[in-house]
Design an enzyme around this catalytic site. Structure first.
Site, mmCIF file in Angstrom:
data_model
loop_
_atom_site.group_PDB
_atom_site.id
_atom_site.type_symbol
_atom_site.label_atom_id
_atom_site.label_comp_id
_atom_site.label_asym_id
_atom_site.label_seq_id
_atom_site.Cartn_x
_atom_site.Cartn_y
_atom_site.Cartn_z
ATOM 1 N N ASP A 184 27.474 79.489 71.839
ATOM 2 C CA ASP A 184 27.139 79.786 70.450
ATOM 3 C C ASP A 184 26.355 81.084 70.320
ATOM 4 O O ASP A 184 26.380 81.714 69.296
ATOM 5 C CB ASP A 184 26.350 78.623 69.833
ATOM 6 N N ASP A 240 26.421 84.489 75.079
ATOM 7 C CA ASP A 240 27.538 83.765 75.690
ATOM 8 C C ASP A 240 28.831 84.564 75.653
ATOM 9 O O ASP A 240 29.829 84.161 76.240
ATOM 10 C CB ASP A 240 27.787 82.429 74.966
ATOM 11 N N ASP A 280 27.876 74.093 76.649
ATOM 12 C CA ASP A 280 26.472 74.261 76.298
ATOM 13 C C ASP A 280 25.900 72.882 76.037
ATOM 14 O O ASP A 280 26.657 71.970 75.737
ATOM 15 C CB ASP A 280 26.394 74.998 74.958
#
Length: 1156
Positions: free
Chosen positions: A777, A781, A456
């Protein structure tokens, strides 16, 4: 509910019901029956019994807005009446149970039996003792004292068995203790937002009591049962309790019941807690299970007993994903989260091969000894088998049997599972210090093989401290935050209101902890950046929020990954409505038809104005690496009231107020960490929801891409266009064209992330299967984290759902911790290789010595007890010493090993054979000409029960010395010259080597009859040590021989293509059964889901036997076992665009539907 009375915990909570629950207006029973209702029934029941939610809160003596007072006696009172919010963990196995399990080891049982027989026979004095007719069977045992000492060998074997068992049991016990510690740490870290005394505070989940007002938001895992007081657009995933994967809409007037263990998938709200711990829905399921789980285990044990002995013997470390009960074990083959980790696959294979070889060798040894004895006595010397001689002969046969068993004991590497276990447990403990909280043990080792990391951007590569640095207001693009006086007052007012009201009220900016520090950002970081802008404009958001509290917000469209925007509707005093919106600039601007000009008046905003604005404002901001957010509003008439459910028409025709550029600076240590990854052969890819220009700018700053290289930076739309065919299905060969060059994927949806990860893992275009790590997070996801080989969740910014799906939690949210994980992973692999190199050398030598010695001299030069001691050194101690080597930076200088590289490299094979040859030459020289060299009596062909000879003692001592010095050689496996490098950084290693040496001195000098040793003088000791030291010199000689000369040494323990095939192709028939079983067990699975969610206990089952090394180690208290989550999805695939994820039975990382 009858079963529940078993639990004394439950009974304790039952007692207080008589007195209408300690002065509260609701009893425990009342609340429990209320929580069993759903939907409208519940609403009706609340209205009948309590009037409304206010009434219920009054009965529970709490305030819906201010929460409990937080008075200690009141909280204690609530705990006694309604119970605590924890489920009593299952009792850990006692030390005695662990001892009993260690005793089940097959080789040990065989040894025990042999020792018993030997003991029995030594006490039996046959009548034919003196008769010549039994031949030379008793020669030399005339000496009375010696005949008496016949029992010693049996006793010594039993004693050493006891030692081995105690060591094993102690290892298991300390492991269990360690994991319980880790477990409780994971639980303490789970906190929840609760309102107490009108203040929002973070509480550990265990401290929540009935009557607390809890604030729930997107991504939470509910810690207790409760009833919704006020909610915005709340959707809950209740699949963990009901098995239905559709998200359930919750609202105070239609379905207010919220259950513990369910996930918040969208929206926010406040609930009053009505049931905790064993009285909550999950708690009830768990208590019911308490009785069921144990019966299951007993049944399972019976099944396990029938496993083949050899297979039981070595079953190193199965995956740590097993659930908490044996029940899960059965399903694991089919619903394993991932295929067996690389190391386990290779180890299992190797251990079985070695075990089989050992079995064959020991059988041959026994057969040869028996035949030799029989032929020698009955054929060559033509003796009769006399009845009175039977016991004497039997004693011989028992001795042969014991020698055979000893060969087997030495051959079987039972230290292998132990080494893996110790190495992983040690790494996990140390990784805690490096901010890696490992939830699944084997993730740590898989990480060493990682070839790709999909990271990310926000929070991992960047600091996640958002600050507004540019803005575009009233037709002017300010490169820094303007002075409030230069903005039109009207625009300023609307802007401040829009930001203050249209953001989660849980998001705040607090004064810094330390003097002169940065202000503390709490809640959603992007919103913090916008609130920071309000403060920079010399205004305050709190008074505005106080004026319009959360209850007064008319309608909230919360942010989610599909909308990429958030809108809040408020009712103005004149009865009309105003809606504020904010979101990703290119999305919100498309919905704007007007914009506020330099005097604060709305002017028309046409598509071509928008295109110009994108070019002149948004792209330049994005190219500076800024995230652009557009803030807008729209007014509605009060009459007729707009149709709020028709979201597309409501959130359109907006008036833009301003565009803000928010900076999230790259973490200073990230570029270096990414450089390390690239050097270690790991490709880093950035997958982000941000604008493509922003993403590219950040990727360049991080060093993921370098200007002028040939790589791809694309957004989700383009990615989908390239990988899908005309029908819109994802095609693997299309993905294969994209992923090798892809470095940045921007504006990606969770589905894109999952597709990319799956595509890379399933790709066959490279010869090594890619091992992919993913960081995430957000709740969205989850699917990608589950699909990846290793999922990293963020410990600070991560939602509970993401943590659930992950294997490792990064407690500091930092990319550099991932690099540490890679280092530890590679270190585990190397530690196991070091141990193998050492262990196999000992195995080869000991087996050959025992075998040839027995065949030529009818007696093994190394006695049973000595073999057990060698076994203890090489298994238990060596695994401790070699498995705890700390990692070094040099581990990151090489490429990943990959799945097809053999476990034992050619260098290691060279070392094993080389050292083996040296040791065999020395030992056979000592065995056959040792008596002449040292001028002592020969120990060969000694009769039964003869005293220990100096000759054989020297052989034993030299053998052990050579092992000790070879252990130092084994510290290096890549052919390095300096084997002492960094030896003092590992105190465990030094102390074990010195300790073993000391014990060896004691054994030789004072071991006497039990150890078949006779004391040696200093000169002989010096010779033994000198021959041992020769190992170090010889080691240097071996490393001089180039590998290229030894072509035939292509390693062992290699996973061939066949082994590397996905399990489903190998286990077709088994798969079928599992599939049916899955369907049958669906109901059961739900129960187990409930169980595993709460069960904190860690079953560290006997590593040696069942091989399920850490069954379900590290289950988070509220954990839904990942496999089972998948099972449910397999059983009820609902509207998923990911139907292909279900194509093969084992790739069931199907996205819990609707998360996409």
């Amino acid at each position: 509910m009858g079963d529940m009375r078993n639990s004394d915990f439950y009974a304790k909570n039952q007692r207080n019901e008589g007195n209408h629950a300690g002065g509260f207006g609701c009893s425990l029973e009342e609340l429990r029956s209320l929580m069993e209702l759903r939907g409208t029934e519940a609403v009706v029941k609340i209205q009948e019994d309590y009037g409304d939610m206010e009434g219920l809160c009054q009965r529970l003596k709490t305030s819906p807005t201010e929460g409990l007072t937080g008075n200690v006696t009141d909280l204690e009172m609530r705990r006694t009446v309604y119970g605590q919010n924890l489920i009593p963990p299952k009792k850990p196995k006692t030390f005695l149970q662990l001892v009993w399990e260690a005793l089940q080891d097959v080789t040990l049982i065989i040894l025990e039996i042999a020792a018993m027989i030997s003991l029995g026979l030594s006490f039996y004095q046959p009548p034919g003792e003196g008769s010549e007719s039994c031949g030379d069977a008793n020669a030399g045992a005339e000496d009375e004292g010696e005949a008496e000492a016949g029992w010693i060998e049996g006793a010594a074997i039993l004693l050493s068995v006891v030692c081995v068992v105690l060591v094993t049991a102690f290892n298991d016990w300390s492991k269990e203790k360690q994991f319980r510690g880790l477990q409780s740490r994971i639980e303490q870290e789970q906190k929840f937002q609760v309102v107490r005394g009108a203040q929002v505070i973070q509480l550990p989940v265990a401290d929540i009591v009935v009557g607390d007002i809890a604030q729930i938001k997107y991504g939470d895992l509910l810690p207790a049962d409760g009833i919704l007081i006020q909610g915005n657009d709340l959707k809950i995933d209740e699949s963990s309790l009901t098995g239905e994967s559709d998200h359930v809409r919750k609202s105070a007037d239609k379905d207010p019941m919220l259950l513990s263990g369910t996930h918040v998938m969208e929206g926010s709200g406040r609930m009053v807690v009505t049931a905790v711990g064993v009285n909550s829905q999950t708690g009830i399921i768990f208590t019911l299970l308490g009785a069921g789980g144990e019966e299951e285990e007993k049944k399972e044990k019976k099944v396990k007993k029938q496993d083949g002995a050899a297979a039981m013997e070595m079953q190193p470390l199965k995956s740590a994903e097993g659930g908490e009960t044996d029940e899960k074990e059965k399903k694991k083959s089919s619903v394993s989260k991932k295929e067996k980790s690389v190391l386990q696959g290779k180890l299992t294979k190797l251990a079985v091969q070695i075990g089989k070889a050992g079995l064959v060798m020991s059988a041959i040894t026994v057969i040869i000894l028996v035949l030799y004895f029989a032929i020698d006595n009955f054929v060559l010397q033509k003796r009769q088998w006399l009845p009175e001689c039977t016991p004497v002969y039997i004693q011989y046969f028992v001795k042969f049997f014991i020698i055979g068993v000893t060969v087997l004991v030495v051959a079987v590497p039972e230290g292998l599972p132990l080494a893996v276990t110790i190495s992983l447990a040690y790494s996990v403990k140390k990784m805690m210090k490096d901010n890696n909280l490992v939830r699944h043990l084997d993730a740590c080792e898989t990480m060493g093989n990682a070839t790709a990391i999909c990271s990310d951007k926000t929070g991992t590569l960047t600091t996640n401290r958002m600050t507004a640095v540019q803005c575009y207001v009233g037709d002017v693009h300010y490169k820094e935050i303007p002075d409030p006086s230069s903005l039109p007052p009207k625009t300023l007012d609307i802007l401040v209101n829009a930001i203050s009201i249209n953001s989660a009220y849980t998001t705040k900016i607090l004064p810094p902890d330390k003097e002169g520090g940065l202000p503390k950002q709490v809640g959603n970081k992007t919103e913090c950046g916008l609130l920071g802008l309000v403060l920079d404009l010399k205004r305050d958001y709190q008074p505005i929020r106080n004026q319009i509290p959360e209850e007064k917000l008319y309608k909230v469209y919360t942010f989610n990954s599909v909308r990429k925007s958030m809108s809040t509707v408020t009712k103005l005093p004149d009865g009309s409505f105003r809606m504020y919106s904010k979101g990703a600039s290119e999305i919100v601007l498309k919905k704007c038809s007007r914009i506020l000009n330099e005097v604060g008046e709305a002017r028309v905003f046409r598509p071509r104005d928008r295109d110009e604005m994108v070019k002149k404002v948004i792209e330049p901001m994005a190219c500076d690496g800024l995230r652009t957010i557009c803030v807008a509003y729209r007014d509605f008439p009060g009459d007729p009231e707009p149709h709020w459910e028709d979201e597309n028409n409501i959130v359109s025709d907006l008036t833009a107020i301003c565009v803000v550029g928010i900076e999230d600076p790259v973490r200073p240590e990230v570029p270096e960490a990414i450089r390390k990854c690239q050097r270690a052969g790991i490709t880093v890819r950035m997958v982000t929801g941000d604008n493509i220009n922003t993403a590219r700018a950040i990727a360049i700053k991080c060093g993921i891409i370098h200007p002028g290289e040939d790589f791809l930076c694309i957004d989700g739309k383009e990615f989908n266009r390239r990988i899908r065919n005309e029908k819109g299905e994802v095609e693997q060969e299309r993905i294969d064209k994209v992923w090798p060059k892809l470095r940045v994927l921007a504006r990606s949806s969770p589905t894109d992330k999952h597709t990319l990860v799956k595509g890379i893992i399933d790709s066959t275009m490279v010869d090594q299967r890619q091992v992919v790590a993913v960081t995430g997070d957000g709740t969205n996801d989850g699917p990608a984290l589950k699909k990846a080989d290793v999922g990293f969740a963020m410990g600070i910014a991560g939602t509970d759902v993401a943590k659930e799906a992950s294997d490792i939690i990064l407690t500091d949210d930092n990319f550099t911790s991932i690099v540490k994980a890679v280092m530890w992973g590679r270190n585990v692999y190397d530690s196991i290789s070091k141990f193998l190199q050492f262990q196999l050398t000992v195995n080869v030598v000991a087996v050959i010595v025992a075998f040839t010695g027995a065949c030529i001299t009818q007696d093994s030069p190394l006695k049973a007890v000595q073999m057990l001691w060698v076994n203890l050194i090489m298994d238990t101690f060596a695994s401790l010493a070699l498995a705890t080597e700390p990692p070094t930076e040099s581990l990151l200088m090489r490429k990943p090993y990959g799945r097809n590289k053999p476990l034992i490299s050619s260098t290691m094979t060279k070392n094993i054979l080389g050292h083996g040859i040296y040791q065999l030459i020395i030992i056979f020289t000592l065995l056959f000409v040792g008596e002449q060299i040292f001028d002592i009596d020969s120990g060969r062909n000694a009769p039964l029960h003869s005293p220990p000879s100096e000759h054989y003692t020297i052989i034993f001592n030299t053998f052990v010395m050579m092992q000790l010095f070879n252990e130092i050689n084994a510290r290096k496996i890549h052919g390095e010259r300096n084997v002492f490098d960094g030896i003092f950084r590992n105190p465990i290693f030094c102390s074990i080597v010195l300790g073993t040496f000391a014990i060896q001195i004691v054994i030789v000098q004072f071991g006497g009859k039990p150890f078949s040793c006779s004391p040696l003088d200093l000169e002989k000791w010096m010779w033994c040590v000198f021959l041992g030291l020769g190992e170090l010199v010889w080691g240097q000689v071996i490393s001089t021989v180039p590998n290229s000369k030894l072509r035939f040494l292509k390693g062992a323990g290699q996973l061939t293509q066949k082994d590397d095939m996905p399990e489903e192709e190998l286990n077709e028939d088994q798969e079928e059964i599992d599939h049916a079983e899955r369907e049958l067990r669906r109901g059961q699975i739900l129960w187990f889901r409930g169980l595993s969610r709460i069960q904190t206990q860690i079953e560290v089952v006997n590593t040696f036997k069942s091989g399920t090394s850490f069954q379900g180690a590290l289950r988070r208290q509220s954990s839904t076992t990942s496999q089972n989550q998948d099972v449910t999805n397999v059983s009820s695939p609902s509207h998923m665009s990911l139907s292909n994820a279900l194509s093969s039975p084992t790739s069931t990382a199907a996205v819990p539907a609707g998360q996409c």
